[in-house]
Design an enzyme around this catalytic site. Structure first.
Site, PDB file in Angstrom:
ATOM      1  N   HIS A  50       0.883  -1.312  -0.036  1.00 51.57           N
ATOM      2  CA  HIS A  50      -0.004   0.051   0.099  1.00 51.57           C
ATOM      3  C   HIS A  50       0.980   1.151  -0.030  1.00 51.57           C
ATOM      4  O   HIS A  50       0.692   2.113  -0.772  1.00 51.57           O
ATOM      5  CB  HIS A  50      -1.091   0.031   1.229  1.00 51.57           C
ATOM      6  CG  HIS A  50      -1.534   1.430   1.619  1.00 51.57           C
ATOM      7  ND1 HIS A  50      -2.754   1.882   0.682  1.00 51.57           N
ATOM      8  CD2 HIS A  50      -1.228   2.318   2.429  1.00 51.57           C
ATOM      9  CE1 HIS A  50      -3.187   2.925   1.213  1.00 51.57           C
ATOM     10  NE2 HIS A  50      -2.234   3.280   2.081  1.00 51.57           N
TER      11      HIS A  50
ATOM     12  N   ASP B 270       6.583  21.754 -26.370  1.00 53.41           N
ATOM     13  CA  ASP B 270       6.341  20.345 -26.004  1.00 53.41           C
ATOM     14  C   ASP B 270       7.575  20.473 -24.791  1.00 53.41           C
ATOM     15  O   ASP B 270       8.113  21.204 -24.500  1.00 53.41           O
ATOM     16  CB  ASP B 270       6.718  19.307 -27.096  1.00 53.41           C
ATOM     17  CG  ASP B 270       5.927  18.168 -26.565  1.00 53.41           C
ATOM     18  OD1 ASP B 270       6.241  17.337 -25.466  1.00 53.41           O
ATOM     19  OD2 ASP B 270       5.363  17.318 -27.474  1.00 53.41           O
TER      20      ASP B 270
ATOM     21  N   TRP C 287       7.230  -0.103   3.687  1.00 54.68           N
ATOM     22  CA  TRP C 287       7.551   0.655   2.444  1.00 54.68           C
ATOM     23  C   TRP C 287       8.990   1.239   2.813  1.00 54.68           C
ATOM     24  O   TRP C 287       9.859   1.838   1.944  1.00 54.68           O
ATOM     25  CB  TRP C 287       6.771   1.778   2.329  1.00 54.68           C
ATOM     26  CG  TRP C 287       6.782   3.070   2.855  1.00 54.68           C
ATOM     27  CD1 TRP C 287       6.472   3.527   4.031  1.00 54.68           C
ATOM     28  CD2 TRP C 287       7.747   4.268   2.502  1.00 54.68           C
ATOM     29  NE1 TRP C 287       6.786   4.721   4.366  1.00 54.68           N
ATOM     30  CE2 TRP C 287       7.502   5.403   3.365  1.00 54.68           C
ATOM     31  CE3 TRP C 287       8.294   4.503   1.036  1.00 54.68           C
ATOM     32  CZ2 TRP C 287       8.227   6.499   3.266  1.00 54.68           C
ATOM     33  CZ3 TRP C 287       9.050   5.749   1.090  1.00 54.68           C
ATOM     34  CH2 TRP C 287       8.762   7.081   2.124  1.00 54.68           C
TER      35      TRP C 287
ATOM     36  N   SER D 258      12.892   6.054 -14.003  1.00 48.35           N
ATOM     37  CA  SER D 258      11.847   6.912 -14.778  1.00 48.35           C
ATOM     38  C   SER D 258      11.722   8.353 -13.992  1.00 48.35           C
ATOM     39  O   SER D 258      11.831   9.286 -14.834  1.00 48.35           O
ATOM     40  CB  SER D 258      10.312   6.327 -14.303  1.00 48.35           C
ATOM     41  OG  SER D 258       9.250   6.908 -14.503  1.00 48.35           O
ATOM     42  N   SER D 259      11.802   8.275 -12.776  1.00 50.28           N
ATOM     43  CA  SER D 259      11.748   9.862 -11.992  1.00 50.28           C
ATOM     44  C   SER D 259      12.949  10.381 -12.501  1.00 50.28           C
ATOM     45  O   SER D 259      12.874  11.796 -12.578  1.00 50.28           O
ATOM     46  CB  SER D 259      11.899   9.322 -10.386  1.00 50.28           C
ATOM     47  OG  SER D 259      10.968   8.788 -10.144  1.00 50.28           O
TER      48      SER D 259
ATOM     49  N   HIS E 121      13.284  11.555   3.248  1.00 53.98           N
ATOM     50  CA  HIS E 121      12.710  12.674   3.771  1.00 53.98           C
ATOM     51  C   HIS E 121      12.445  13.713   2.518  1.00 53.98           C
ATOM     52  O   HIS E 121      11.310  14.351   2.575  1.00 53.98           O
ATOM     53  CB  HIS E 121      13.368  13.444   5.047  1.00 53.98           C
ATOM     54  CG  HIS E 121      12.515  14.545   5.519  1.00 53.98           C
ATOM     55  ND1 HIS E 121      11.354  14.218   6.546  1.00 53.98           N
ATOM     56  CD2 HIS E 121      12.450  15.733   5.646  1.00 53.98           C
ATOM     57  CE1 HIS E 121      10.817  15.236   6.824  1.00 53.98           C
ATOM     58  NE2 HIS E 121      11.199  16.302   6.114  1.00 53.98           N
TER      59      HIS E 121
ATOM     60  N   GLU F  96      11.914  13.003  -0.200  1.00 53.39           N
ATOM     61  CA  GLU F  96      10.984  12.328  -1.147  1.00 53.39           C
ATOM     62  C   GLU F  96       9.529  12.934  -0.572  1.00 53.39           C
ATOM     63  O   GLU F  96       8.723  12.999  -1.209  1.00 53.39           O
ATOM     64  CB  GLU F  96      10.906  10.835  -1.010  1.00 53.39           C
ATOM     65  CG  GLU F  96       9.972  10.167  -1.388  1.00 53.39           C
ATOM     66  CD  GLU F  96       9.623  10.095  -2.864  1.00 53.39           C
ATOM     67  OE1 GLU F  96      10.630  10.199  -3.454  1.00 53.39           O
ATOM     68  OE2 GLU F  96       8.661   9.738  -3.526  1.00 53.39           O
TER      69      GLU F  96
ATOM     70  N   TYR G  50       9.007  15.881   0.579  1.00 51.57           N
ATOM     71  CA  TYR G  50       8.772  17.132  -0.114  1.00 51.57           C
ATOM     72  C   TYR G  50       8.451  17.020  -1.509  1.00 51.57           C
ATOM     73  O   TYR G  50       7.780  18.102  -2.424  1.00 51.57           O
ATOM     74  CB  TYR G  50      10.142  18.086   0.227  1.00 51.57           C
ATOM     75  CG  TYR G  50       9.801  18.400   1.898  1.00 51.57           C
ATOM     76  CD1 TYR G  50       8.992  19.309   2.274  1.00 51.57           C
ATOM     77  CD2 TYR G  50      10.550  17.698   2.512  1.00 51.57           C
ATOM     78  CE1 TYR G  50       8.832  19.618   3.528  1.00 51.57           C
ATOM     79  CE2 TYR G  50      10.392  17.938   3.909  1.00 51.57           C
ATOM     80  CZ  TYR G  50       9.562  18.856   4.528  1.00 51.57           C
ATOM     81  OH  TYR G  50       9.213  19.042   5.759  1.00 51.57           O
TER      82      TYR G  50
ATOM     83  N   SER H 169      -1.378  27.383  -5.129  1.00 55.67           N
ATOM     84  CA  SER H 169      -0.926  28.892  -5.549  1.00 55.67           C
ATOM     85  C   SER H 169      -1.503  29.119  -6.918  1.00 55.67           C
ATOM     86  O   SER H 169      -1.780  30.421  -7.129  1.00 55.67           O
ATOM     87  CB  SER H 169       0.619  28.900  -5.484  1.00 55.67           C
ATOM     88  OG  SER H 169       0.931  28.562  -4.126  1.00 55.67           O
TER      89      SER H 169
ATOM     90  N   HIS I  21      15.255  12.684  12.136  1.00 56.84           N
ATOM     91  CA  HIS I  21      14.147  13.093  13.185  1.00 56.84           C
ATOM     92  C   HIS I  21      13.273  11.893  12.709  1.00 56.84           C
ATOM     93  O   HIS I  21      12.370  11.639  13.538  1.00 56.84           O
ATOM     94  CB  HIS I  21      13.547  14.343  12.727  1.00 56.84           C
ATOM     95  CG  HIS I  21      12.584  14.414  11.408  1.00 56.84           C
ATOM     96  ND1 HIS I  21      12.627  15.501  10.631  1.00 56.84           N
ATOM     97  CD2 HIS I  21      11.880  13.401  10.654  1.00 56.84           C
ATOM     98  CE1 HIS I  21      12.081  15.571   9.608  1.00 56.84           C
ATOM     99  NE2 HIS I  21      11.624  14.248   9.405  1.00 56.84           N
ATOM    100  N   HIS I  22      13.447  11.033  11.608  1.00 59.17           N
ATOM    101  CA  HIS I  22      12.700   9.589  11.668  1.00 59.17           C
ATOM    102  C   HIS I  22      13.279   8.702  12.517  1.00 59.17           C
ATOM    103  O   HIS I  22      12.939   7.609  12.482  1.00 59.17           O
ATOM    104  CB  HIS I  22      12.673   9.263  10.268  1.00 59.17           C
ATOM    105  CG  HIS I  22      12.134  10.017   9.079  1.00 59.17           C
ATOM    106  ND1 HIS I  22      10.709   9.901   8.970  1.00 59.17           N
ATOM    107  CD2 HIS I  22      12.284  11.057   8.542  1.00 59.17           C
ATOM    108  CE1 HIS I  22      10.201  10.940   8.129  1.00 59.17           C
ATOM    109  NE2 HIS I  22      11.222  11.652   7.998  1.00 59.17           N
TER     110      HIS I  22
ATOM    111  N   THR J  98       7.155  26.987   5.489  1.00 57.73           N
ATOM    112  CA  THR J  98       5.794  26.275   5.413  1.00 57.73           C
ATOM    113  C   THR J  98       4.717  27.434   5.763  1.00 57.73           C
ATOM    114  O   THR J  98       3.708  27.444   5.112  1.00 57.73           O
ATOM    115  CB  THR J  98       5.546  25.013   5.900  1.00 57.73           C
ATOM    116  OG1 THR J  98       6.673  24.455   5.646  1.00 57.73           O
ATOM    117  CG2 THR J  98       4.483  24.232   5.533  1.00 57.73           C
TER     118      THR J  98
ATOM    119  N   LYS K  27       4.008  30.095   3.371  1.00 56.99           N
ATOM    120  CA  LYS K  27       2.870  29.741   2.366  1.00 56.99           C
ATOM    121  C   LYS K  27       1.459  29.832   2.915  1.00 56.99           C
ATOM    122  O   LYS K  27       0.786  30.287   1.931  1.00 56.99           O
ATOM    123  CB  LYS K  27       3.497  28.372   1.914  1.00 56.99           C
ATOM    124  CG  LYS K  27       4.747  28.141   1.006  1.00 56.99           C
ATOM    125  CD  LYS K  27       5.010  26.828   0.615  1.00 56.99           C
ATOM    126  CE  LYS K  27       6.062  27.029  -0.448  1.00 56.99           C
ATOM    127  NZ  LYS K  27       5.519  27.750  -1.735  1.00 56.99           N
TER     128      LYS K  27
ATOM    129  N   ARG L 131       1.717   0.946  14.976  1.00 65.14           N
ATOM    130  CA  ARG L 131       1.302   0.845  13.639  1.00 65.14           C
ATOM    131  C   ARG L 131       1.762  -0.368  13.340  1.00 65.14           C
ATOM    132  O   ARG L 131       2.636  -1.150  13.844  1.00 65.14           O
ATOM    133  CB  ARG L 131       1.957   2.088  12.656  1.00 65.14           C
ATOM    134  CG  ARG L 131       3.585   1.895  12.670  1.00 65.14           C
ATOM    135  CD  ARG L 131       4.172   3.344  12.122  1.00 65.14           C
ATOM    136  NE  ARG L 131       3.962   3.069  10.799  1.00 65.14           N
ATOM    137  CZ  ARG L 131       5.092   4.062   9.848  1.00 65.14           C
ATOM    138  NH1 ARG L 131       5.908   4.663  10.459  1.00 65.14           N
ATOM    139  NH2 ARG L 131       4.691   3.939   8.763  1.00 65.14           N
TER     140      ARG L 131
END
Lengths: 531, 159
Positions: free
Chosen positions: A81, A110, A146, A174-175, A258, A260, A262, A273, A307-308, A333, A336, A455
């Site tokens: 998931h 293009d 994951w 691909s990315s 991390h 990722e 963002y 925006s 921090h993870h 943040t 924004k 979890r």
């Protein structure tokens, strides 16, 4: 000397020949709109696929005790998931939006590298088919989360992990190709007059996102390759018995992981925006501060990965540094959020469906941001770590944040893409249905998390039963709402009230001011005037 | 983009054609070098921690980015220079240096403006003599080609 002019003046100039016919159009296309459409459909299919796994998870958690699936299969579901939603739904959806919108927002004909664009898309269906097929193989799909921490993903992982590694490599390729294309397009192909500080914020956020992708994808590729060599070639990068360090895996993973996060949220900021000023009928407040805030968030995202890992163990000085650096992200943040609110202040606001989704984003993403602040406080995180509070936090960020912005983008730009207005009544039903359901789904998870429910478990203590039952009901309702969304998407593509070129009264930008709805297959064969 | 300048008192004209490009070569190189610096710094950081397998991927990726930017810039930094004087018409094409050149006798020069084959709506503008012709401004929009054709005719009449 003589001049030979053989062209027919009536032919050519504004004649759009359109796409090739048949299935091969989609296989061989190099057109940015076609490829954008392919990405968006892949993302939707993956959303439903990843969502179906979420339904299995919520079904099992509806009641305490083991009801429907084995614990190992439950772990496969949580892992798949997460992987499918991150790499298959959210990221491809934003790449699809970038493909559709970046060229028409900057006045380019293009993408800069159209053939590579085709490859970057067509790698993905194979990668996800390979990943999904592991469910039916001996050993089952990846079940290590994951985050695929070693040694769960190395020493104790099934043989199917090799397919997972290959699939991750393909997604990474691909990315990276997509990011290179976006960077080359934005840098080289802006229309005359489209300076960097005139670019729509969606383009800015994607330029910075592409840069983040370029910076962190080698780290992911290195991590899965070291997993592979640890598994098969006798290395011990993450094996303590051989002199390696499993904790280093977590550092490597989160150095990628991390930023990722963002990568999945910066383009959402760009979407919001664009939408807020249109329906507030005011220019975006603090455009340049938005650009600098986006860049600041991206830079800070490289400096906060540990921090993870507060509970893994690190020196107090390290904890303090990562805690303060993490909390510092709330400053740009906050800039924004304040700018969006200030844009709406005293605006002539209307609440069409895209605006509702954008407002939903601002309110609920901020909830996710605040719970993130709580998790960023090291001593507090010791209690919250690996509880459902974390699950609630990142789902508020990624579902009511990233996914909401993608849905908002769909409603905002689909009249431009298809030339048809969506059904406003159905869109509003979709919004309210989803918003009530998503809060029923995720808000109680804060409470069970704070009360200590871990979890990634298929069974839990009795005291968590009520909130889990409520959460599951919300989950099923939210899942059903997205099937309803599929109906709205198909209905809009097939027909509807004809959209004007500007679509929305307050819409600005080249795509609304210079192109009809739908735009021609080859738009901006001539550079548009830029104000 | 079309620029025309009068070269000397004899009435020679020079027309310089270049595609639209939104970043200078210097800025592009600086961007690339900075990106390399970031990517290699990340790779070296992990190499110092013993995780050296990140570094080759950083290198490969920078190679891919460099190739992508180079290929794009090859397209947008090319130039075509058409020099017309009473005797000769010279066409030069290249990126930063002359890669190909053609020369025709001006009194015999003709301008060919025709549709392309098939589904392509863009027109073909060429300068030629007898059976030989060289396409010019293939990257220009049709309206720019119209303007260029007009200016070429005007220059030829003047010289």
């Amino acid at each position: 000397m003589y001049t030979e002019t053989t062209h027919d003046a009536a032919h050519g100039e504004h004649h759009d020949h359109g796409p090739a016919k048949g299935l091969m159009r989609w296989v061989t296309t190099t057109n940015h709109k076609d490829i954008g459409t392919l990405y968006l459909w892949l993302a939707f299919i993956m959303l439903l696929y990843g969502g179906s796994m979420a339904m299995i998870i919520r079904l099992e958690l509806f009641q305490p005790g083991l009801q429907w699936v084995e614990p190992h299969f439950f772990n496969q579901m949580t892992t798949m998931h997460g992987l499918v939603m991150v790499f298959g739904a959210i990221m491809p959806a934003f790449v699809g939006l970038a493909n559709w919108l970046v060229p028409i927002m900057i006045g380019a004909p293009d993408m800069a590298l159209p053939r590579m664009n085709n490859w970057s898309f067509w790698i993905l269906p194979f990668a996800f088919t390979m990943l999904a097929s592991t469910t039916f193989m001996e050993g089952g799909a990846p079940a290590f989360g994951w985050t695929f921490y070693a040694p769960l993903s190395t020493t104790f992982a099934p043989d199917t992990t090799d397919f997972f590694i290959f699939a991750v490599h393909l997604m990474g390729i691909s990315s990276v190709m997509g990011a290179i294309n976006i960077i080359a397009t934005i840098l080289n192909m802006r229309a005359p007059g489209m300076t960097l500080m005139k670019m729509p914020l969606f383009v800015w956020t994607w330029l910075i996102t592409a840069y983040l992708l370029i910076a962190v994808m080698p780290v992911l590729a290195g991590a899965v390759t070291m997993m592979l060599t640890d598994r098969h070639f006798g290395t011990s990068f993450f094996d303590a018995a051989g002199g390696g360090d499993p904790v280093m895996f977590q550092h490597v993973f989160w150095f990628f992981g991390h930023p990722e996060v963002y990568i999945m949220i910066l383009p959402a900021f760009g979407v919001i925006s664009a939408i807020i000023p249109t329906f507030a009928r005011k220019p975006l407040f603090g455009y340049s501060s938005m650009v600098y805030a986006t860049a600041s968030i991206a830079i800070l995202s490289f400096m906060v990965w540990a921090h993870h890992m507060f509970t893994v163990g690190m020196p107090v000085a390290g904890e303090l540094y990562f805690m303060y650096a993490t909390i510092l992200i709330s400053v740009p943040t906050g800039v924004k959020v304040f700018n969006w609110v200030t844009t709406m202040w005293k605006g002539s606001m209307t609440f069409e469906t895209p605006m509702l989704w954008a407002l939903g984003f601002i309110v609920m993403f901020t909830i996710g941001g605040f719970s993130g602040l709580m998790l960023g406080v090291a001593p507090v995180d010791t209690q919250y770590h690996d509880t459902y509070f974390v699950v609630a936090h990142f789902h508020y960020v990624l579902v009511t944040g990233a996914l909401y912005s993608i849905i908002a983008a769909f409603y905002y730009w689909v009249p431009k893409w298809t030339g048809h207005m969506y059904d406003e009544k159905l869109g509003k039903i979709h919004f309210w249905w989803s918003t009530i359901a998503v809060n029923v789904l995720f808000f109680p998870q804060h409470f069970v998390g704070l009360a200590g429910m871990p979890r990634r478990i298929p069974d839990y203590s009795l005291q968590f039963a009520e909130f889990n039952a409520i959460s599951s009901i919300g989950g099923f309702a939210f899942g059903l709402a997205q099937v309803f969304f599929l109906y709205i998407v198909i209905k809009t593509i097939r027909g509807g009230e004809k959209a004007t070129a500007q679509v929305w009264e307050g819409a600005t930008g080249l795509e609304f001011e210079q192109l009809p709805s739908p735009p021609p297959y080859h738009s901006f064969t001539e550079a548009p005037p830029v104000r | 983009m079309v620029n025309i300048s009068k070269v000397d008192s004899r009435g020679s004209y020079r027309i310089v054609l270049s595609p639209n490009c939104s970043i200078s070569w210097r800025e592009l190189v600086l961007f690339y070098l900075f990106t390399c610096l970031v990517a290699i710094a990340v790779g070296l950081f992990f190499t110092l921690q013993g995780m050296w397998m990140v570094l080759p991927f950083s290198g490969l990726e920078m190679l891919a980015l460099g190739t992508g930017l180079y290929l794009t810039s090859r397209k947008v930094y090319r130039k075509e220079v058409i020099t017309l004087d009473p005797d000769r018409t010279r066409i030069e094409k290249g990126v930063q240096r002359v890669a190909q050149s053609w020369e025709f006798k001006t009194p015999w020069v003709r301008i060919i403006d025709e549709p392309r084959d098939g589904r392509n709506s863009r027109r073909r503008l060429a300068i030629g003599v007898h059976g030989a012709a060289v396409e010019v401004g293939s990257f220009l929009a049709n309206s720019e080609k119209d303007a260029l054709a007009f200016q070429l005719k005007d220059c030829i009449i003047r010289v």
